[in-house]
Motif scaffolding. Structure first.
Motif, PDB file in Angstrom:
ATOM      1  N   LEU A 208       0.836  -1.208   0.000  1.00  0.00           N
ATOM      2  CA  LEU A 208       0.000   0.000   0.000  1.00  0.00           C
ATOM      3  C   LEU A 208       0.871   1.258   0.000  1.00  0.00           C
ATOM      4  CD1 LEU A 208      -3.115   0.155   0.138  1.00  0.00           C
ATOM      5  CD2 LEU A 208      -2.869   0.864   2.514  1.00  0.00           C
ATOM      6  N   VAL A 209       1.887   1.253   0.846  1.00  0.00           N
ATOM      7  CA  VAL A 209       2.761   2.431   0.943  1.00  0.00           C
ATOM      8  C   VAL A 209       3.531   2.628  -0.355  1.00  0.00           C
ATOM      9  CG1 VAL A 209       4.774   3.383   2.122  1.00  0.00           C
ATOM     10  CG2 VAL A 209       2.958   2.349   3.447  1.00  0.00           C
ATOM     11  N   ARG A 210       3.984   1.510  -0.940  1.00  0.00           N
ATOM     12  CA  ARG A 210       4.717   1.626  -2.214  1.00  0.00           C
ATOM     13  C   ARG A 210       3.794   2.129  -3.316  1.00  0.00           C
ATOM     14  NH1 ARG A 210       8.122  -2.571  -0.594  1.00  0.00           N
ATOM     15  NH2 ARG A 210       6.818  -4.247  -1.378  1.00  0.00           N
ATOM     16  N   ALA A 211       2.541   1.608  -3.291  1.00  0.00           N
ATOM     17  CA  ALA A 211       1.586   1.993  -4.339  1.00  0.00           C
ATOM     18  C   ALA A 211       1.246   3.475  -4.257  1.00  0.00           C
ATOM     19  CB  ALA A 211       0.315   1.158  -4.210  1.00  0.00           C
ATOM     20  N   THR A 212       1.220   4.040  -3.044  1.00  0.00           N
ATOM     21  CA  THR A 212       0.877   5.460  -2.909  1.00  0.00           C
ATOM     22  C   THR A 212       2.109   6.358  -3.070  1.00  0.00           C
ATOM     23  OG1 THR A 212       1.115   5.202  -0.537  1.00  0.00           O
ATOM     24  CG2 THR A 212      -1.123   5.138  -1.398  1.00  0.00           C
TER      25      THR A 212
ATOM     26  N   LEU B  71       4.620   6.743  -1.305  1.00  0.00           N
ATOM     27  CA  LEU B  71       5.013   7.429  -0.070  1.00  0.00           C
ATOM     28  C   LEU B  71       6.542   7.508   0.073  1.00  0.00           C
ATOM     29  CD1 LEU B  71       3.536   8.697   2.380  1.00  0.00           C
ATOM     30  CD2 LEU B  71       4.033   6.614   3.621  1.00  0.00           C
TER      31      LEU B  71
ATOM     32  N   SER C 262       8.421   2.416   3.106  1.00  0.00           N
ATOM     33  CA  SER C 262       7.482   1.304   2.995  1.00  0.00           C
ATOM     34  C   SER C 262       7.928   0.129   3.871  1.00  0.00           C
ATOM     35  CB  SER C 262       7.374   0.858   1.537  1.00  0.00           C
ATOM     36  OG  SER C 262       8.653   0.595   1.031  1.00  0.00           O
TER      37      SER C 262
END
Lengths: 442, 232
Positions: free
Chosen positions: B51-55, B57, B79
């Motif tokens: 999720l963090v990589r996808a956003t 961040l 991430s």
């Protein structure tokens, strides 16, 4: 808008004068020794070249304690007969007042621009108060292109000793020329002619409280004029002789403020400079002549020592800002700088220097929290480059030196593709490269 | 005699049986709870990382300069850090739940005290994170300043600043946690006073002449300084 920037004294003056065609602005801080000469030259220039116009001389002072303001108001141009004027001229109105805001040249200019706008001036010129070589012709050369030829921004062109203005020669001129495509040789000259349009553009901006308020004002004015699409030109003013800077002042701060302004403006005007290819000369006014120049003493050993020491102490900081190859080359040069024969052997090539400048500009954009560290850590790099340039150009005369400057500028221009790449993040820093690899592994 | 031995063995067997009957189900339950929470923690760790990589961040934090909070460890992407925090938070809850399965007064007390300490621990962690970032930032500022001013051994000055700020941070964090606050505070005061006294004595007794010489050299150096700077 300008009304809020002015002291009650300045507002009263504006109310009294009501209208002026030309405003000459002089920022000052403890310049009692030289400001009288600058005011006299301005008075003479206005009387000789613009007798039919209403003119005002405004001194925006930073709280001088040496009688600078009194000197401005008391100075009289006694030798009018020497100008061979056909009729007696009415002297220009004069105002000297302390400005509001952050102490610095930028805040002084802001007040001058406010007065210029309030008076509806058709042309405004600003000049430093420590000038010793100013003549009445300077007023003509800075004001006439605006008043009668439709230019918005007149930059000065001086004849300077090859070691005078090293920050201009090493970074500011080559970089602004490459970015915005205009060959303005002295972008931080300090003496400018301005149209009401460009003055309005300056006053409408909201970054007056940044580095601009201090030493960054000159490059800010030049950049905003170029990037804003205003008509720019240069006027040849001859030699620039001015007081040596106070050695007790924080000169690292001066360097970082100028660089901070240049790099911040790169972020703001990204859309303006990205598509620019190459550069073109701008119109030049004034009769070119040769002048004798004061030699500039330089301390090569100390500069080399500062660079070598910086390479040892600041390696980790530089590593965050530079690519791996650039960092390694700089580190190996650091060792050379500390060698006993460095003053003959040390050489920081143009191509490497250009990469250092571009990568630092990009690092400032990518790591805003580390901004002040990167800027202050740039000082030894700058001194190293200056030392290298001095070694290389020791035997050169003025013309040869200008040819060498042109070669440096061409290297900056030819490497613009690399700047675009690093700026857009296509070339990661070593830390980012490691992070990417780590991500891929996972 | 034999009867007595048999009676003892029976008592021992009954006690063991009772222990097994009481403990084994709780132990099995604890193992199951641990396994479930470990699986959950692992799954959530994977999900949080993705999720963090996808956003993006990682990129955002890097560009905002926040990775510098972790110093050289900035090469560890955000991430990965978020995923690790999620894993240990969930698995930690699992450990507490597993302990609670034994239903003993002692374990309940441990669970309660751990849960009560969580807010303090979080605050202390935040203080440590900010303090260590500040220590690193001020250390680097000192390093650059000392190097530009031509001070001898700039790295030592920077290290001194870093250690001082980090130590102050630990004192504050220990105070929040109520973990031997008096000891840390006393150590801090002793270290600070000692440093001030050392510097005063060094300047007053040993280095007076050196300081005088340095000031004179600075005055002489003004002329030299012009050669370095006034061509700006």
């Amino acid at each position: 808008m300008a009304g809020t920037l002015l002291t009650s004294q300045a507002e009263e003056f504006v109310h009294h004068v009501q209208q002026a065609d030309i405003v000459i602005g002089i920022p000052s801080y403890n310049n009692v020794r030289t400001i009288g000469h600058v005011v006299q030259a301005a008075q003479a220039g206005l009387a000789k070249y613009f007798p039919q116009y209403n003119s005002v001389i405004v001194n925006s002072d930073g709280g001088s304690t040496d009688g600078t303001q009194e000197a401005v108001l008391k100075t009289q141009f006694e030798e009018r007969h020497m100008l061979l004027l056909p009729t007696p001229q009415k002297p220009a109105n004069r105002l000297s007042f302390p400005y509001h805001g952050i102490p610095g040249k930028g805040s002084a200019f802001r007040a001058i621009f406010g007065i210029s706008q309030e008076l509806g001036a058709k042309a405004c010129a600003v000049m430093d108060s420590d000038l010793r070589s100013i003549t009445p012709e300077w007023i003509d050369l800075l004001v006439r292109p605006v008043l009668l030829h439709g230019y918005d921004f007149v930059a000065p062109l001086y004849q300077r000793h090859k070691y005078d203005g090293t920050i201009t020669n090493s970074i500011i001129y080559p970089l602004t020329r490459t970015l915005y495509g205009k060959r303005i040789r002295q972008p931080i000259g300090g003496d400018f002619g301005l149209s009401p349009g460009v003055v309005r553009a300056y006053l409408d901006r909201n970054d007056w409280e940044s580095d601009v308020a201090r030493f960054g004002i000159d490059i800010w004015m030049t950049t905003v004029a170029m990037a804003g699409g205003f008509r720019v030109c240069q006027s040849y003013l001859g030699a620039k002789l001015h007081d040596a800077k106070d050695p007790s002042s924080d000169l690292t701060a001066m360097l970082t403020q100028v660089l901070g302004s240049v790099f911040s403006l790169m972020e703001e005007f990204e859309d303006a400079w990205m598509p620019v290819e190459g550069s073109e000369p701008v119109d030049l006014f004034g009769f070119r002549y040769q002048v004798g120049l004061e030699p500039i003493p330089v301390n090569l050993e100390k500069m080399l020592r500062a660079f070598g020491q910086g390479a040892q102490d600041l390696a980790e900081v530089w590593k965050q800002a530079m690519s791996g190859d650039t960092w390694r080359e700089i580190q190996s040069l650091g060792a050379v700088a500390l060698a006993p024969d460095a003053s003959t052997r040390f050489h920081l090539p143009d191509e490497l220097w250009v990469r250092v400048v571009y990568e630092f500009a990009t690092a400032l954009k990518r790591h805003p929290v580390e901004r002040s560290h990167f800027l202050r850590s740039f000082t030894p790099l700058y001194l190293g480059r200056v030392a290298s340039f001095i070694i290389e150009t020791r035997e050169m005369n003025g013309d040869e030196f200008e040819d060498r400057m042109e070669a440096l500028c061409m290297t900056f221009e030819q490497s613009k593709k690399y700047l675009r790449q690093v700026w857009r993040g296509m070339q990661p820093t070593p830390a980012e490269a490691e992070m990417l690899q780590d991500n891929r592994r996972r | 005699m034999i009867e007595a031995i048999r009676s003892i063995l029976e008592r021992a067997g009954n006690t063991l049986y009772a222990l097994l009957v009481n403990t084994v189900p709780a132990l099995l339950a604890a193992v199951v709870i641990l396994f479930v929470f470990w699986s959950l923690a692992y799954a959530l760790q994977w999900l949080a990382g993705r999720l963090v990589r996808a956003t993006a961040l990682d990129k955002f934090i890097s560009e905002a300069g926040l990775t510098s909070m972790l110093g050289p460890a900035a090469t560890v992407p955000a991430s990965r850090l978020v995923a690790l925090v999620v894993f240990w938070a969930v698995f930690g809850i699992g450990c507490l739940a597993a302990l609670d399965a034994f239903g003993m007064v002692t374990t309940s007390r441990i669970v309660d005290s751990v849960l009560l300490a969580v807010p303090k621990v979080v605050i202390a962690l935040i203080i440590l994170l900010i303090g260590f970032w500040l220590a690193r930032f001020l250390g680097t500022s000192t390093l650059i300043w000392a190097s530009n001013e031509g001070f001898p051994t700039p790295r030592r000055w920077a290290a001194l600043v870093k250690v001082a700020v980090a130590f102050a941070t630990v004192v504050v964090a220990s105070d929040v946690l109520d973990f031997a606050p008096q000891v840390f505070l006393a150590a801090f005061i002793i270290a600070g006073t000692g440093l001030a006294l050392t510097v005063s004595l060094a300047l007053g007794l040993g280095s007076r002449q050196s300081v005088q010489a340095q000031l004179l050299a600075d005055k002489r150096g003004e002329t030299e300084e012009r050669g370095v700077w006034h061509h700006l």
